[in-house]
Enzyme design. Structure first.
Site, PDB file in Angstrom:
ATOM      1  N   GLU A 161       2.012 -18.499  13.619  1.00 50.90           N
ATOM      2  CA  GLU A 161       3.032 -20.559  13.376  1.00 50.90           C
ATOM      3  C   GLU A 161       5.169 -19.778  12.944  1.00 50.90           C
ATOM      4  O   GLU A 161       5.032 -18.586  11.506  1.00 50.90           O
ATOM      5  CB  GLU A 161       2.216 -21.109  12.203  1.00 50.90           C
ATOM      6  CG  GLU A 161       0.092 -21.389  13.401  1.00 50.90           C
ATOM      7  CD  GLU A 161       0.584 -22.343  11.837  1.00 50.90           C
ATOM      8  OE1 GLU A 161       1.070 -22.959  10.801  1.00 50.90           O
ATOM      9  OE2 GLU A 161      -0.731 -22.694  11.696  1.00 50.90           O
ATOM     10  N   HIS A 216      -3.927  -7.995   8.390  1.00 51.31           N
ATOM     11  CA  HIS A 216      -3.114  -8.453   8.155  1.00 51.31           C
ATOM     12  C   HIS A 216      -2.806  -8.878   7.027  1.00 51.31           C
ATOM     13  O   HIS A 216      -2.273  -9.111   6.195  1.00 51.31           O
ATOM     14  CB  HIS A 216      -2.338  -9.392   8.911  1.00 51.31           C
ATOM     15  CG  HIS A 216      -1.653  -9.277  10.744  1.00 51.31           C
ATOM     16  ND1 HIS A 216      -1.194  -8.068  11.049  1.00 51.31           N
ATOM     17  CD2 HIS A 216      -2.652 -10.361  11.607  1.00 51.31           C
ATOM     18  CE1 HIS A 216      -1.329  -8.396  11.826  1.00 51.31           C
ATOM     19  NE2 HIS A 216      -1.573  -9.237  12.560  1.00 51.31           N
ATOM     20  N   ASN A 224       0.912  -6.779  -2.798  1.00 47.41           N
ATOM     21  CA  ASN A 224       0.867  -7.866  -4.210  1.00 47.41           C
ATOM     22  C   ASN A 224       0.336  -7.603  -4.715  1.00 47.41           C
ATOM     23  O   ASN A 224       0.866  -7.351  -6.394  1.00 47.41           O
ATOM     24  CB  ASN A 224       0.590  -9.484  -3.398  1.00 47.41           C
ATOM     25  CG  ASN A 224       1.303 -10.099  -2.786  1.00 47.41           C
ATOM     26  OD1 ASN A 224       2.586  -9.881  -3.022  1.00 47.41           O
ATOM     27  ND2 ASN A 224       0.687 -11.186  -2.198  1.00 47.41           N
ATOM     28  N   CYS A 267      -5.417  14.805  -2.139  1.00 43.40           N
ATOM     29  CA  CYS A 267      -4.260  13.751  -2.214  1.00 43.40           C
ATOM     30  C   CYS A 267      -4.801  12.346  -2.667  1.00 43.40           C
ATOM     31  O   CYS A 267      -4.936  11.665  -3.785  1.00 43.40           O
ATOM     32  CB  CYS A 267      -3.304  13.967  -1.627  1.00 43.40           C
ATOM     33  SG  CYS A 267      -2.572  15.244  -1.179  1.00 43.40           S
ATOM     34  N   LYS A 270      -7.340  11.470  -5.794  1.00 41.98           N
ATOM     35  CA  LYS A 270      -7.213  12.010  -7.214  1.00 41.98           C
ATOM     36  C   LYS A 270      -5.718  10.668  -7.266  1.00 41.98           C
ATOM     37  O   LYS A 270      -5.558  10.051  -8.411  1.00 41.98           O
ATOM     38  CB  LYS A 270      -6.143  12.773  -6.797  1.00 41.98           C
ATOM     39  CG  LYS A 270      -5.509  13.596  -6.720  1.00 41.98           C
ATOM     40  CD  LYS A 270      -4.605  15.120  -7.399  1.00 41.98           C
ATOM     41  CE  LYS A 270      -3.280  15.039  -6.438  1.00 41.98           C
ATOM     42  NZ  LYS A 270      -2.524  14.220  -6.503  1.00 41.98           N
ATOM     43  N   LYS A 329     -10.749  17.772   6.838  1.00 39.41           N
ATOM     44  CA  LYS A 329      -9.953  17.792   7.632  1.00 39.41           C
ATOM     45  C   LYS A 329      -9.938  19.364   8.686  1.00 39.41           C
ATOM     46  O   LYS A 329     -10.114  19.851   8.411  1.00 39.41           O
ATOM     47  CB  LYS A 329      -8.460  18.045   7.319  1.00 39.41           C
ATOM     48  CG  LYS A 329      -7.320  17.075   8.933  1.00 39.41           C
ATOM     49  CD  LYS A 329      -6.357  16.688   7.902  1.00 39.41           C
ATOM     50  CE  LYS A 329      -5.667  15.650   7.394  1.00 39.41           C
ATOM     51  NZ  LYS A 329      -4.580  14.553   7.092  1.00 39.41           N
ATOM     52  N   ARG A 336     -11.735  20.613  -0.819  1.00 42.40           N
ATOM     53  CA  ARG A 336     -11.292  19.773  -2.091  1.00 42.40           C
ATOM     54  C   ARG A 336     -12.134  17.802  -2.071  1.00 42.40           C
ATOM     55  O   ARG A 336     -11.028  18.117  -1.134  1.00 42.40           O
ATOM     56  CB  ARG A 336      -9.770  20.012  -2.475  1.00 42.40           C
ATOM     57  CG  ARG A 336      -9.811  21.071  -3.606  1.00 42.40           C
ATOM     58  CD  ARG A 336      -8.610  21.111  -3.492  1.00 42.40           C
ATOM     59  NE  ARG A 336      -7.763  20.969  -2.701  1.00 42.40           N
ATOM     60  CZ  ARG A 336      -5.813  21.649  -2.812  1.00 42.40           C
ATOM     61  NH1 ARG A 336      -4.882  21.454  -3.994  1.00 42.40           N
ATOM     62  NH2 ARG A 336      -5.300  21.488  -1.865  1.00 42.40           N
TER      63      ARG A 336
END
Length: 442
Positions: A161, A216, A224, A267, A270, A329, A336
């Site tokens: 909109e 979204h 926020n 990363c 933690k 990964k 870790r």
């Protein structure tokens, strides 16, 4: 094309006007006589930048009109667009009352005609609505055969909109779900768009809109939420986010938006915990970040539960499981906070005979925090780690695969264990064709 559009609210008014502006002959149908009169007077039913002159021109040229009668609107129609409202019911479910009514009206109007017709749903509806609700109602009311002279498709809209006219003519893509005849009709309807077209399963087309809107909402709440914390730390969140969104490689990109296993590594866990600690120290609630950690843990527990159910289902006491991939990964040996380590820990604690293979991980090469972490979580790693994938797979009931190493995938295909649980999602069609294959989230 001769198009009949049902529902002259925000989506319907914009869609009807813009289609007429590109040469289609559009009849808008709405139960609100006031909206019908407004359209016929050459005015849109909503306030949107750039829409009013398009509506006036379309009505003046005879390409756009409106009626309260579905039968009137469908007399010479090739295609119907369903753009009616789908509000929330009191319990939070989607109220499909208007969708059902329109499907029955279209079907009844088509009953006395042999003209081929395509019905395209643009309203946001839960997955399964087009196939399980709209199509059966159309068939029952029209007494037509689906796929012969009646076609049904889903084509969600992505209009905001305030900028809906610009969004209509320049969408990110066109998503269509349905059989070939229906998708061909949608392509013809939107001939003027210069964007990619994604033809997917109908349920996937319905689901894309929900995924988009949910993301979204998440983005607004995420910005926020951080702002609430950063204000307490004397940080201007506006400047932070200005820099944040400039990263198109990771932050605003397809990265990390792929269904699979839980996140881990040195990363993300933690740093989220650190933010949550700062929030507690400053009496700030961060439910999204708290939820991210909780959701991540649920993914690991759910996979563990599925594996445990699989090994126990046969009831023969055979609890052998191969865990192929241990690092957090692919192509790294970083253990870790790896969710694979957490999964192995749960399964071993439940008495499962876990055989682990990772083509990159070598305990002799681990050091520092990486070594300390795995020693604390899997102190007997050396005893369950196998150098060869085929050896780890020998005789197992379940193979849990996260490694995308070609040799690992080939070994799984060759062994073809009764159950293969894919935590990666990009291991190839051959693996996915195995009889016992299942995806972690698909």
């Amino acid at each position: 094309m001769n198009v009949t559009l049902f529902g002259l609210g925000y989506v319907g008014s914009v869609t009807a006007t813009c289609l007429a502006a590109r040469g289609h002959r559009v009849v808008g149908v709405d139960t609100d006589a006031g909206k019908v009169a407004t359209v016929n007077a050459g005015r849109p039913t909503v306030i949107e930048p750039g829409l009013e002159p398009l509506a006036a021109a379309a009505v003046s040229a005879g390409r756009l009109r409106a009626t309260t009668s579905a039968a009137d609107g469908l007399v010479e129609s090739d295609l119907s667009l369903v753009c009616v409202g789908t509000p929330s019911a009191p319990n939070g479910s989607t109220d499909l009352t208007q969708v059902r009514r329109v499907a029955e009206e279209i079907g009844a109007a088509l009953a006395g005609s042999t003209r081929p017709h395509t019905v395209v749903v643009r309203s946001t509806v839960p997955p399964g609505t087009v196939d399980d609700v709209v199509a059966p109602l159309l068939v029952a009311a029209s007494d037509r055969e689906l796929g012969r002279d009646l076609h049904v498709a889903m084509c969600p809209e992505f209009l905001r909109e305030g900028s809906s006219v610009a969004d209509f003519f320049d969408p990110p893509f066109l998503v269509v779900g349905g059989a070939a005849a229906a998708t061909d009709a949608v392509r013809e309807l939107f001939w003027f768009l210069h964007c990619g077209v994604h033809v997917v399963e109908t349920r996937a087309a319905e689901s894309v809109k929900y995924a988009s809107n949910a993301f979204h909402a998440l983005k607004v709440s995420f910005a926020n939420e951080l702002a609430r914390l950063y204000r307490m730390l004397d940080v201007d969140a506006r400047r932070v986010m200005e820099v944040f969104v400039e990263d198109r490689q990771l932050n605003i990109s397809p990265a990390y938006l792929r269904p699979g296993f839980a996140f881990g590594g040195s990363c993300l866990p933690k740093d989220v915990r650190s933010l949550l600690h700062l929030a507690r120290m400053n009496s700030v609630d961060l439910p999204i970040l708290q939820g991210a950690m909780a959701s991540n843990e649920i993914v690991v527990r759910e996979v563990a539960d599925r594996v445990l159910h699989a090994v126990d289902a046969a009831g023969d006491g055979d609890r052998r499981v191969a865990l192929l991939g241990l690092s957090f990964k692919h192509l790294t040996d970083d253990l870790r906070e790896s969710p694979n380590v957490a999964l192995a820990e749960i399964l071993i604690g439940k008495g499962v005979d876990v055989r682990i293979h990772d083509p990159v991980v070598n305990p002799a090469h681990l050091s520092g925090a990486n070594l300390r972490y795995v020693q604390a979580r899997l102190p007997h790693l050396q005893k369950v780690l196998h150098d060869d994938a085929a050896d780890a797979l020998d005789g197992v009931r379940v193979a849990v695969v996260s490694s995308a190493d070609a040799a690992v995938v080939a070994a799984v295909i060759a062994a073809a264990p009764p159950i293969v649980l894919d935590l990666n999602g990009r291991l190839g069609d051959v693996l996915e064709s195995l009889p016992g294959y299942a995806g972690v989230g698909w």
